[in-house]
Design an enzyme around this catalytic site. Structure first.
Site, PDB file in Angstrom:
ATOM      1  N   ASP A 109       3.703  -3.496   0.691  1.00 17.82           N
ATOM      2  CA  ASP A 109       4.043  -3.046   0.020  1.00 17.82           C
ATOM      3  C   ASP A 109       4.822  -4.068  -1.118  1.00 17.82           C
ATOM      4  OD1 ASP A 109       3.435  -0.392   0.349  1.00 17.82           O
ATOM      5  OD2 ASP A 109       5.295   0.082   1.463  1.00 17.82           O
TER       6      ASP A 109
ATOM      7  N   ASP B 190      -1.595  10.403   2.207  1.00 16.65           N
ATOM      8  CA  ASP B 190      -0.059   9.899   1.885  1.00 16.65           C
ATOM      9  C   ASP B 190       0.289  11.140   2.763  1.00 16.65           C
ATOM     10  OD1 ASP B 190       0.012   7.454   1.302  1.00 16.65           O
ATOM     11  OD2 ASP B 190       0.185   8.043  -0.663  1.00 16.65           O
TER      12      ASP B 190
END
Length: 251
Positions: free
Chosen positions: A130, A11
C-alpha cells in the site's frame, strides 16, 4: 501472450464484506461466501480475500471463513490480513487458500518473505504494498494504510522480488475507492522494474480504467471491489470489452 486477470477483492471486517474510499468510510457490501461463489460463476480469474482489520487488531485472519469460501469456489483464492508466521500460512492453505498475501509483517521483518518462499514456494506468496504519493515520491504505508513509512515503493518492490515473492499487489491509496482510474504511471514503472506479476489495485470505476491499466500501466492483473460488489460492472461484460480492445483475457 499471457492472459490478463480480473480479480474481485473481498475486504472483510467482522465477517462481512466492506468497501471504503481511501481506506476509510466503510460500508457493508454483503456476505463474503455468497459473493465469492457468484464471482467464481461469473468468470473471475481469481479472488482476493483481505481481513482488513486483522493486523490492526492483532488477531489472525478468519480461517473458518476462508474454509467456507474455499468450499464454494473453483478458482485460485488469495488470503491476507494479520499473517506474520509460517504457522499462519500453513493454517490458511490447509483451510483452502491457494495463495497468501503479506504486507505489514513483511516490511517489519523482510526475512519472513524468504521463510515463506522456502517453505511453501514463491507461487503462493503475494506481497501486498500500500503506497501513497508524498512530495512526488511513492511511500509505503502499513497497518491498512494508517502508518506511514519512509520506504520507497520501488526499492521495496525490488527487494520483495529478490527475496522470492511470486507476485506484487500494489494498491495506490490515493486512488483507492475514488473510481477515477488506476495509478498507471506508477504501475508502468513497477512493471518495468520487476519480473514478477504486478496486480493493480485502487481506482477502478469504469471498463476503460481496466483497458488503460493493462495497456498503459502494463499490469498483469487488475483488482477491484465496489464496482463488482454493487453490480456497476459485470465481469462478463468487462471481459467481453477487453477482448474487443485486443487485450487477452480468459472468457
Amino acid at each position: 501472450m499471457l492472459t490478463k486477470r480480473i480479480i474481485p477483492c473481498l475486504d472483510i471486517k467482522d465477517g462481512r464484506t466492506v468497501k471504503g474510499v481511501n481506506f476509510v468510510d466503510l460500508r457493508d457490501a454483503g456476505d463474503p461466501v455468497e459473493l465469492a461463489a457468484i464471482y467464481a460463476q461469473e468468470g473471475a480469474d481469481e479472488l482476493v480475500f483481505l481481513d482488513i482489520s486483522a493486523t490492526e487488531e492483532k488477531r489472525k485472519t478468519l480461517a473458518e471463513l476462508v474454509y467456507h469460501v474455499g468450499e464454494k469456489v473453483n478458482i485460485p483464492f488469495t488470503v491476507g490480513g494479520g499473517i506474520s508466521s509460517v504457522e499462519d500460512v500453513d493454517i490458511l492453505l490447509k483451510n483452502g487458500a491457494d495463495k497468501v498475501s503479506i504486507n505489514s509483517s513483511a516490511v517489519k521483518r523482510p526475512e519472513l518473505i524468504n521463510e515463506l518462499v522456502s517453505k511453501f514456494g514463491s507461487q503462493c506468496i503475494v506481497v501486498a504494498i500500500d503506497a501513497k504519493r508524498i512530495d512526488d515520491q511513492w511511500k509505503v504505508h502499513l497497518v491498512g494504510g494508517k502508518v506511514p513509512t519512509e520506504i520507497d515503493l520501488f526499492q521495496w518492490a525490488k527487494e520483495v522480488e529478490q527475496r522470492g515473492a511470486g507476485e506484487i499487489l500494489f494498491t495506490s491509496m490515493d486512488h483507492d475507492g475514488t473510481k477515477n482510474g488506476f495509478a498507471n504511471e506508477a504501475l508502468a514503472e513497477l512493471s518495468a522494474l520487476v519480473n514478477i506479476p504486478v496486480i493493480a489495485s485502487g481506482g477502478a470505476g469504469r471498463i476503460s480504467h481496466f483497458t488503460d491499466t493493462f495497456s498503459e500501466g502494463k499490469a498483469d492483473a487488475a483488482l477491484a471491489a465496489s464496482i463488482f460488489h454493487f453490480k456497476e460492472i459485470s465481469i462478463k461484460e468487462l471481459k467481453s470489452v477487453l477482448r474487443e480492445e485486443g487485450i487477452p483475457v480468459r472468457l
